[in-house]
Write an enzyme that holds these catalytic residues in place. Structure first.
Site, short mmCIF file in Angstrom:
data_model
loop_
_atom_site.label_atom_id
_atom_site.label_comp_id
_atom_site.label_asym_id
_atom_site.label_seq_id
_atom_site.Cartn_x
_atom_site.Cartn_y
_atom_site.Cartn_z
N GLU A 136 132.96 -9.35 12.41
CA GLU A 136 132.70 -8.61 11.17
C GLU A 136 131.78 -9.46 10.32
OE1 GLU A 136 133.52 -5.58 10.81
OE2 GLU A 136 134.92 -5.43 12.49
N HIS A 138 137.61 -1.26 10.35
CA HIS A 138 137.14 -2.16 11.41
C HIS A 138 137.80 -3.52 11.23
CE1 HIS A 138 133.41 0.05 12.95
NE2 HIS A 138 134.01 0.87 12.11
N ASP A 172 139.35 -4.71 17.22
CA ASP A 172 138.27 -4.12 18.02
C ASP A 172 138.10 -4.85 19.35
OD1 ASP A 172 137.92 -2.33 16.02
OD2 ASP A 172 135.94 -2.99 15.41
N GLU A 194 129.99 -2.14 -0.07
CA GLU A 194 129.81 -1.21 1.05
C GLU A 194 130.31 -1.81 2.36
OE1 GLU A 194 125.59 -2.90 0.09
OE2 GLU A 194 127.41 -2.26 -0.99
N HIS A 232 135.36 -2.85 6.53
CA HIS A 232 136.34 -3.75 7.16
C HIS A 232 137.46 -4.20 6.23
CE1 HIS A 232 133.90 -6.72 5.12
NE2 HIS A 232 132.87 -6.55 5.98
#
Length: 248
Positions: free
Chosen positions: A13, A158, A163, A59, A64
């Site tokens: 991330e 996320h 993931d 944003e 995440h």
């Protein structure tokens, strides 16, 4: 160079989408596969949060959920670089849209004069792999989870480790198929002899393996809209076993 057979799924991330414009890594998630099995053991998982030394835009937080405040007391990349490289060194990294993650990893490593991730690992891009194996289908991680009926209901945001775990299941599903049922490339007249029955060692499937087998058969039946041959052949065998057990 010998093939790097240890497989590790990896995800990152970041503060944004462009490593060349100052965006930085804020989380790394890795899952090492034991053969072709994902085992929930601490030594097979690595999750590192990283202080990016800059603000995390709103944003990005919306994607995440990782805030500047949360990362304030986390180590900088220079402080976790050795731990990360020790975990992945001499492995094959399995990454979804690999160019994005390797771009960020290479940017961070270059800042430290540590070369590129490809100096330490081989890389498999599952986006390219999925496009080859499933032409015409959507190949996002969510789309592949839906296709292979992998539960991703926890993926409301996320997260690199989550993931990476989902990617491990997707990669196993992508690569479990048999490429061909033909023997056209085999020398049939010189095949090795079958071993004697008494020389064979029978390893029974565990209840967990049997349950996973049934799950895969369910998927095959649903997608083909017909009963898999395994079940067509298996039903009489089960009936025979039941009759034998009952003394019939």
């Amino acid at each position: 160079m010998a093939a790097r057979t240890r497989l590790i799924t990896l995800d990152t991330e970041t503060t944004g989408l462009n490593a060349n414009k100052g965006d930085r890594i804020i989380e790394i998630g890795c899952v090492a596969l034991d053969g072709r099995v994902m085992k929930s053991m601490p030594e097979n998982h690595l999750q590192l949060f990283v202080n990016p030394e800059r603000e995390v835009p709103e944003e990005a937080v919306a994607i995440h959920g990782i805030t500047t405040e949360f990362l304030a007391d986390k180590p900088k990349f220079a402080e976790i670089a050795d731990q990360f490289l020790d975990f992945v060194r001499d492995s094959t990294l399995v990454i979804h849209n690999a160019a994005f993650d390797t771009g960020f990893l290479n940017m961070e490593l270059a800042r430290l004069g540590r070369g590129a991730i490809e100096d330490y690992c081989d890389v498999i891009d599952t986006v390219k792999l999925a496009k080859k194996l499933l032409p015409g289908r959507a190949v996002s991680l969510d789309a592949l989870c839906r296709y292979y009926e992998i539960d991703n209901s926890n993926r409301t945001l996320h997260g690199a480790l989550l993931d990476a775990e989902l990617l491990a299941e997707v990669y196993i599903a992508l690569t479990r198929g048999q490429d061909t049922l033909t023997l056209v490339n085999e020398d049939i007249d010189n095949l090795p002899p079958m071993p004697k029955y008494e020389d064979c060692v029978v390893i029974r499937a565990t209840p967990e393996e049997l349950a996973e087998h049934e799950r895969i058969l369910d998927i095959c039946e649903k997608k083909s809209k017909s009963t898999p041959a395994w079940r067509k052949l298996g039903a009489p065998a089960e009936e025979t076993a039941e009759k034998t057990a009952a003394g019939v």
